[in-house]
Write a protein that holds these residues in place. Structure first.
Motif, PDB file in Angstrom:
ATOM      1  N   LEU A  73       0.828  -1.205   0.000  1.00 18.61           N
ATOM      2  CA  LEU A  73       0.000   0.000   0.000  1.00 18.61           C
ATOM      3  C   LEU A  73       0.865   1.259   0.000  1.00 18.61           C
ATOM      4  O   LEU A  73       0.499   2.274  -0.599  1.00 18.61           O
ATOM      5  N   SER A  74       2.005   1.210   0.680  1.00 19.07           N
ATOM      6  CA  SER A  74       2.912   2.361   0.691  1.00 19.07           C
ATOM      7  C   SER A  74       3.396   2.687  -0.717  1.00 19.07           C
ATOM      8  O   SER A  74       3.436   3.860  -1.119  1.00 19.07           O
ATOM      9  N   PHE A  75       3.753   1.652  -1.481  1.00 18.91           N
ATOM     10  CA  PHE A  75       4.212   1.886  -2.844  1.00 18.91           C
ATOM     11  C   PHE A  75       3.072   2.373  -3.740  1.00 18.91           C
ATOM     12  O   PHE A  75       3.280   3.203  -4.633  1.00 18.91           O
ATOM     13  N   ILE A  76       1.860   1.861  -3.509  1.00 22.17           N
ATOM     14  CA  ILE A  76       0.705   2.341  -4.273  1.00 22.17           C
ATOM     15  C   ILE A  76       0.486   3.828  -4.023  1.00 22.17           C
ATOM     16  O   ILE A  76       0.223   4.610  -4.950  1.00 22.17           O
ATOM     17  N   MET A  77       0.612   4.256  -2.760  1.00 16.39           N
ATOM     18  CA  MET A  77       0.427   5.668  -2.435  1.00 16.39           C
ATOM     19  C   MET A  77       1.515   6.525  -3.090  1.00 16.39           C
ATOM     20  O   MET A  77       1.243   7.624  -3.590  1.00 16.39           O
ATOM     21  N   ALA A  78       2.750   6.033  -3.103  1.00 14.27           N
ATOM     22  CA  ALA A  78       3.824   6.759  -3.777  1.00 14.27           C
ATOM     23  C   ALA A  78       3.553   6.852  -5.274  1.00 14.27           C
ATOM     24  O   ALA A  78       3.827   7.882  -5.910  1.00 14.27           O
ATOM     25  N   ASN A  79       2.993   5.793  -5.857  1.00 21.03           N
ATOM     26  CA  ASN A  79       2.608   5.815  -7.268  1.00 21.03           C
ATOM     27  C   ASN A  79       1.565   6.899  -7.527  1.00 21.03           C
ATOM     28  O   ASN A  79       1.655   7.667  -8.482  1.00 21.03           O
ATOM     29  N   HIS A  80       0.532   6.940  -6.666  1.00 23.82           N
ATOM     30  CA  HIS A  80      -0.532   7.933  -6.831  1.00 23.82           C
ATOM     31  C   HIS A  80       0.011   9.347  -6.671  1.00 23.82           C
ATOM     32  O   HIS A  80      -0.507  10.285  -7.288  1.00 23.82           O
ATOM     33  N   GLY A  81       1.033   9.504  -5.831  1.00 21.59           N
ATOM     34  CA  GLY A  81       1.633  10.813  -5.628  1.00 21.59           C
ATOM     35  C   GLY A  81       2.609  11.208  -6.719  1.00 21.59           C
ATOM     36  O   GLY A  81       3.169  12.311  -6.687  1.00 21.59           O
ATOM     37  N   PHE A 103      12.056   5.694  -4.485  1.00 19.84           N
ATOM     38  CA  PHE A 103      11.977   6.286  -5.823  1.00 19.84           C
ATOM     39  C   PHE A 103      12.838   7.545  -5.947  1.00 19.84           C
ATOM     40  O   PHE A 103      12.718   8.300  -6.915  1.00 19.84           O
ATOM     41  N   GLY A 104      13.703   7.793  -4.958  1.00 18.94           N
ATOM     42  CA  GLY A 104      14.671   8.872  -5.067  1.00 18.94           C
ATOM     43  C   GLY A 104      14.204  10.207  -4.540  1.00 18.94           C
ATOM     44  O   GLY A 104      14.834  11.241  -4.808  1.00 18.94           O
ATOM     45  N   ALA A 105      13.115  10.228  -3.747  1.00 20.81           N
ATOM     46  CA  ALA A 105      12.620  11.474  -3.176  1.00 20.81           C
ATOM     47  C   ALA A 105      13.246  11.724  -1.812  1.00 20.81           C
ATOM     48  O   ALA A 105      13.522  10.788  -1.061  1.00 20.81           O
ATOM     49  N   TYR A 106      13.449  12.983  -1.474  1.00 18.84           N
ATOM     50  CA  TYR A 106      13.905  13.366  -0.142  1.00 18.84           C
ATOM     51  C   TYR A 106      12.671  13.458   0.758  1.00 18.84           C
ATOM     52  O   TYR A 106      11.647  14.041   0.371  1.00 18.84           O
ATOM     53  N   VAL A 163       5.560  10.206  -7.190  1.00 20.72           N
ATOM     54  CA  VAL A 163       6.850  10.479  -6.552  1.00 20.72           C
ATOM     55  C   VAL A 163       7.983  10.087  -7.498  1.00 20.72           C
ATOM     56  O   VAL A 163       7.988   8.997  -8.070  1.00 20.72           O
ATOM     57  N   LYS A 164       8.937  10.984  -7.626  1.00 20.13           N
ATOM     58  CA  LYS A 164      10.070  10.740  -8.522  1.00 20.13           C
ATOM     59  C   LYS A 164      11.358  11.268  -7.906  1.00 20.13           C
ATOM     60  O   LYS A 164      11.336  11.889  -6.837  1.00 20.13           O
ATOM     61  N   GLU A 165      12.452  11.042  -8.588  1.00 14.53           N
ATOM     62  CA  GLU A 165      13.776  11.423  -8.096  1.00 14.53           C
ATOM     63  C   GLU A 165      13.849  12.920  -7.817  1.00 14.53           C
ATOM     64  O   GLU A 165      13.346  13.742  -8.599  1.00 14.53           O
ATOM     65  N   ASP A 190       6.581  18.510  -3.140  1.00 12.16           N
ATOM     66  CA  ASP A 190       6.085  17.967  -4.402  1.00 12.16           C
ATOM     67  C   ASP A 190       4.940  16.990  -4.159  1.00 12.16           C
ATOM     68  O   ASP A 190       4.093  16.780  -5.035  1.00 12.16           O
ATOM     69  N   ALA A 191       4.921  16.392  -2.967  1.00 10.62           N
ATOM     70  CA  ALA A 191       3.837  15.468  -2.614  1.00 10.62           C
ATOM     71  C   ALA A 191       3.701  15.409  -1.100  1.00 10.62           C
ATOM     72  O   ALA A 191       4.695  15.505  -0.370  1.00 10.62           O
ATOM     73  N   ILE A 192       2.456  15.296  -0.655  1.00  5.92           N
ATOM     74  CA  ILE A 192       2.144  15.025   0.752  1.00  5.92           C
ATOM     75  C   ILE A 192       1.415  13.693   0.768  1.00  5.92           C
ATOM     76  O   ILE A 192       0.340  13.555   0.179  1.00  5.92           O
ATOM     77  N   ILE A 193       2.021  12.700   1.394  1.00  2.00           N
ATOM     78  CA  ILE A 193       1.471  11.334   1.405  1.00  2.00           C
ATOM     79  C   ILE A 193       1.350  10.909   2.853  1.00  2.00           C
ATOM     80  O   ILE A 193       2.347  10.883   3.589  1.00  2.00           O
TER      81      ILE A 193
END
Length: 364
Positions: A107-115, A140-143, A117-119, A207-210
């Protein structure tokens, strides 16, 4: 390629029966096959094949009601697999630091996909807990950065959540989790902070709030209160004491979250969060609304017969203005959504009824 994709196939034909599938394959253009037409000739090499073909059968989405024959049959050439092996390699069971509500790796990766999230993105979680969502974004390379009101969780103190372990060890913390996966360089920081009273300067940072806010079931919904807000009958704390924690209604929590996202996300940035709902009363009008945010997707995960949670994805489409802060009060969505303030009571009411029903059945 993301964890939500199991495999990618080049579709050559499909039908609702083997006969329809065969007819569909006969009509597929030969030049697109890059191979001679069926049936294939030549030696089959199962160890080092040049091409892999699969027949995929669709039996619907309900695992409790599987039909005798498939709804659809597909034939195609395998192109590539996704990254679903990450779900196992990032499994919570193997993680160094976990809590009662650590988010499942898948589910964590699904949420990152929806957000999206990229490098080099900056991703924030205001209800960070043990940092499971930070790990997926960092992969996925995000800070990553987070806050939480629970001092013990942020600092890895207190009782452990693992079976047969009473207290957390000295190196059980969020930073250690990222270090475990070689992602520590993406860790910015995690602070003890109240999400209802963000201390940020005005500006766009993320860039994203997850996030996965607490629902009041396994973790309480709390915010910090002042001396004036302390209920009567409770002795006041000294001025030097950190303010007591007060209850935090779900409707207030989610509207605070939307306002925060509208203020701090870059244009095009995404807010991804879980919204708990009592299924018999749920309508789409109950999803919180904000003039700066556009609803991108609304997916359901069942929790029980009468409760579920919706994975809400929103995108910032306009700059925040001061007048936008209270615009939700004028929205038709506001009053219906306030019904979710009693989600906890409805959830436990359903659990109590189920337990009583099971006990009655066992006695008969």
């Amino acid at each position: 390629m993301r964890t939500t994709i199991k495999s990618i196939f080049e579709l050559w034909g499909h039908g609702k029966s083997p006969e329809e599938l065969y007819s569909s394959l006969r009509n597929y253009p030969v030049e697109k096959m890059a191979l001679e037409f069926l049936p294939f000739e030549g030696k089959v090499n199962l160890k080092k094949p040049q091409h892999i073909f699969s027949i995929l059968e669709d039996y619907g989405l309900d695992p409790n009601c599987i039909p005798e024959n498939p709804h659809n049959i597909y034939f195609g050439r395998w192109i590539a697999d996704g990254q679903r092996e990450l779900i196992e390699s990032y499994s919570v069971k193997k993680r160094h630091f976990i809590g009662n509500t650590s988010m499942d790796a898948g589910l964590s990766f699904i949420m990152a996909n929806h957000g999206k999230v990229k490098e080099n993105d900056i991703v924030f979680d205001p209800f960070v807990g043990t940092g499971g969502l930070l790990i997926a974004s960092a992969h996925f390379g995000a800070y990553v950065y987070g806050t939480d009101i629970d001092y013990n969780t942020v600092h890895g103190l207190g009782k452990a959540s693992r079976k047969n372990q009473k207290w957390r060890g000295p190196d059980e913390n969020i930073r250690a989790n990222l270090r475990q996966y070689g992602l520590e360089k993406y860790y910015l920081d995690v602070l003890v902070s109240d999400a209802s009273k963000p201390s940020w300067r005005k500006g766009t940072y993320f860039d994203a709030i997850i996030t996965d806010p607490p629902y009041g079931i396994r973790e309480s919904t709390r915010r910090t209160g002042s001396q004036k807000e302390i209920p009567k009958g409770i002795e006041k704390c000294p001025e030097s004491h950190v303010p007591v924690s007060l209850s935090y209604h779900l409707s207030d929590m989610f509207f605070d979250l939307l306002n925060f996202a509208a203020e701090t996300l870059v244009l095009g940035g995404r807010l991804v969060y879980w919204l708990p709902v009592y299924t018999p009363e749920y309508t789409e009008e109950m999803v919180p609304w904000h003039p700066c945010l556009k609803l991108i997707s609304n997916c359901e995960q069942k929790l029980s017969g009468r409760t579920s949670r919706r994975l809400i994805t929103m995108e910032k489409v306009k700059g925040f203005e001061n007048r936008d802060q209270y615009s939700h009060l004028l929205s038709d969505h506001f009053l219906p959504y306030q019904g979710h303030n009693s989600f906890r009571e409805k959830y436990f009411s359903g659990v109590t009824k189920r337990i009583a029903k099971e006990e009655k059945s066992s006695q008969e």
